[in-house]
Design a protein around this motif. Structure first.
Motif, PDB file in Angstrom:
ATOM      1  N   LEU A 206      43.626  28.539  42.757  1.00 49.46           N
ATOM      2  CA  LEU A 206      42.439  28.640  41.906  1.00 49.46           C
ATOM      3  C   LEU A 206      41.660  29.927  42.169  1.00 49.46           C
ATOM      4  N   GLN A 207      41.787  30.494  43.360  1.00 48.82           N
ATOM      5  CA  GLN A 207      41.074  31.728  43.670  1.00 48.82           C
ATOM      6  C   GLN A 207      41.496  32.868  42.753  1.00 48.82           C
ATOM      7  N   PHE A 208      42.776  32.894  42.372  1.00 48.59           N
ATOM      8  CA  PHE A 208      43.237  33.946  41.469  1.00 48.59           C
ATOM      9  C   PHE A 208      42.769  33.698  40.035  1.00 48.59           C
ATOM     10  N   GLY A 209      42.415  32.441  39.732  1.00 47.38           N
ATOM     11  CA  GLY A 209      41.841  32.174  38.422  1.00 47.38           C
ATOM     12  C   GLY A 209      40.451  32.755  38.267  1.00 47.38           C
ATOM     13  N   PHE A 210      39.803  33.062  39.396  1.00 49.81           N
ATOM     14  CA  PHE A 210      38.490  33.689  39.323  1.00 49.81           C
ATOM     15  C   PHE A 210      38.567  35.062  38.672  1.00 49.81           C
ATOM     16  N   VAL A 211      39.707  35.728  38.797  1.00 51.73           N
ATOM     17  CA  VAL A 211      39.877  37.056  38.182  1.00 51.73           C
ATOM     18  C   VAL A 211      39.756  36.942  36.666  1.00 51.73           C
ATOM     19  N   ALA A 212      40.407  35.910  36.101  1.00 48.02           N
ATOM     20  CA  ALA A 212      40.334  35.707  34.655  1.00 48.02           C
ATOM     21  C   ALA A 212      38.923  35.334  34.219  1.00 48.02           C
ATOM     22  N   LEU A 213      38.216  34.546  35.041  1.00 47.61           N
ATOM     23  CA  LEU A 213      36.850  34.167  34.696  1.00 47.61           C
ATOM     24  C   LEU A 213      35.901  35.361  34.751  1.00 47.61           C
ATOM     25  N   ILE A 214      36.068  36.213  35.760  1.00 47.90           N
ATOM     26  CA  ILE A 214      35.195  37.374  35.895  1.00 47.90           C
ATOM     27  C   ILE A 214      35.412  38.364  34.757  1.00 47.90           C
ATOM     28  N   SER A 215      36.647  38.497  34.307  1.00 48.06           N
ATOM     29  CA  SER A 215      36.966  39.446  33.231  1.00 48.06           C
ATOM     30  C   SER A 215      36.999  38.797  31.862  1.00 48.06           C
ATOM     31  N   ALA A 216      36.432  37.603  31.707  1.00 53.76           N
ATOM     32  CA  ALA A 216      36.454  36.904  30.415  1.00 53.76           C
ATOM     33  C   ALA A 216      35.663  37.695  29.371  1.00 53.76           C
ATOM     34  N   PRO A 217      36.193  37.787  28.146  1.00 53.19           N
ATOM     35  CA  PRO A 217      35.496  38.542  27.077  1.00 53.19           C
ATOM     36  C   PRO A 217      34.355  37.737  26.472  1.00 53.19           C
ATOM     37  N   VAL A 218      33.217  37.709  27.140  1.00 54.96           N
ATOM     38  CA  VAL A 218      32.119  36.857  26.701  1.00 54.96           C
ATOM     39  C   VAL A 218      31.510  37.325  25.384  1.00 54.96           C
ATOM     40  N   PHE A 219      31.658  38.602  25.055  1.00 52.32           N
ATOM     41  CA  PHE A 219      31.088  39.099  23.800  1.00 52.32           C
ATOM     42  C   PHE A 219      32.001  38.787  22.614  1.00 52.32           C
ATOM     43  N   ASP A 220      33.307  38.797  22.841  1.00 54.55           N
ATOM     44  CA  ASP A 220      34.248  38.460  21.775  1.00 54.55           C
ATOM     45  C   ASP A 220      34.432  36.950  21.635  1.00 54.55           C
ATOM     46  N   LEU A 221      34.355  36.247  22.752  1.00 56.47           N
ATOM     47  CA  LEU A 221      34.496  34.791  22.749  1.00 56.47           C
ATOM     48  C   LEU A 221      33.248  34.176  23.386  1.00 56.47           C
ATOM     49  N   PRO A 222      32.222  33.908  22.594  1.00 52.85           N
ATOM     50  CA  PRO A 222      30.952  33.428  23.166  1.00 52.85           C
ATOM     51  C   PRO A 222      31.077  32.126  23.944  1.00 52.85           C
ATOM     52  N   TRP A 223      32.051  31.274  23.618  1.00 53.92           N
ATOM     53  CA  TRP A 223      32.170  29.996  24.319  1.00 53.92           C
ATOM     54  C   TRP A 223      32.543  30.170  25.782  1.00 53.92           C
ATOM     55  N   THR A 224      33.098  31.337  26.147  1.00 55.91           N
ATOM     56  CA  THR A 224      33.457  31.557  27.542  1.00 55.91           C
ATOM     57  C   THR A 224      32.231  31.713  28.441  1.00 55.91           C
TER      58      THR A 224
END
Length: 288
Positions: A206-224
């Motif tokens: 799960l620690q490597f999943g933090f990379v995807a969460l930190i780099s999530a496109p919050v402006f393109d996908l507001p639900w993130t």
């Protein structure tokens, strides 16, 4: 007659001498512990571990810097100027990732160690309960992680020649609220560890999943924005790269940051309570 005559005086003297003794005994009786004493003891324990085992703390910093060096040098070979143009975002993201890993592992790995060492029952029998002790231990480790991550950030800035806005209040507030949600995930993972014991490989994944969460496109996908770390990472980027201060953020962004942090922390706490309660009912709390 003489004995009877002296008995009242003797009893009066004994009563007078026993009064200070009773007062001294009342003062010597142990006072009930409070959450202040618990927090002080946990913080002092973390300080002692840091001081007595400096090689381990330094080793963690070296390993984190090694991974960043591999990321930076490998990215330069593959991306070249594209990496240089985005180095500020990479430094901020890696800084938040080190904080997140520290907050997550502070609860999940620590509870796993308690189960393995056979000392879990001591936390269960405390007058505070297991969950508050685990939470305060996690907070203490987060404080230590902030200090080590600050050293890592300073080395990264010197090595890459990057300049960032380092307003202490803004950085600590945004980064702290961001990793509170990860602390909730650590609580949930710790509860699952108590119930199912050896699941360290899944927890580390799960620690490597933090990379995807930190780099999530919050402006393109507001639900993130409702995912842990995603909204906080975007705000931390704006704070450290663009120099936006805490009071300059929209109230809605700050409210969402607090709501996500509190929501995941409460959710992780409920999962932790359910898992430990089930482990008690099954009689596997102290097993390993």
């Amino acid at each position: 007659m003489s004995a009877d005559a002296t008995s009242p005086g003797t009893s009066g003297t004994a009563a007078e001498s026993s009064a200070p003794t009773d007062t001294a005994r009342a003062e010597d009786e142990p006072r009930p512990a409070t959450y202040y004493h618990l927090a002080r003891a946990v913080l002092y324990r973390e300080f002692l571990i840091f001081v007595r085992y400096p090689a381990n703390a330094i080793g963690g910093i070296v390993v984190s810097l090694f991974f960043f060096a591999a990321l930076f040098l490998g990215g330069q070979l593959l991306a070249g100027q594209a990496l240089t143009d985005s180095i500020e975002g990479i430094v901020v993201g890696y800084f938040l990732w080190t904080l997140s890993v520290g907050a997550y592992s502070s609860v999940s790995n620590d509870i796993g160690s308690e189960v393995q060492w056979g000392t879990l029952e001591r936390h269960i029998t405390t007058p505070f309960g297991f969950a508050p002790v685990a939470l305060l231990k996690g907070v203490a480790k987060v404080v230590r992680t902030f200090l080590t991550s600050a050293v890592i950030l300073a080395v990264m800035l010197l090595a890459t020649g990057t300049r960032l806005s380092l307003a202490p209040v803004t950085v600590v507030a945004v980064a702290g609220l961001s990793i509170v949600s990860v602390l909730g995930l650590g609580f949930a993972a710790g509860g699952v560890t108590v119930l199912y014991k050896r699941i360290g490989n899944w927890l580390n994944l799960l620690q490597f999943g933090f990379v995807a969460l930190i780099s999530a496109p919050v402006f393109d996908l507001p639900w993130t924005r409702f995912l842990p770390l995603a909204h906080g990472s975007a705000m931390l980027q704006r704070a450290m790269v663009d120099g936006i201060r805490l009071w300059e953020f929209p109230v809605a962004d700050l409210a969402l940051l607090v709501a996500v942090a509190v929501g995941y922390l409460l959710g992780g706490y409920l999962v932790f309570q359910f898992a430990t309660g089930r482990a008690r009912r099954l009689g596997v709390l102290g097993d390993y």
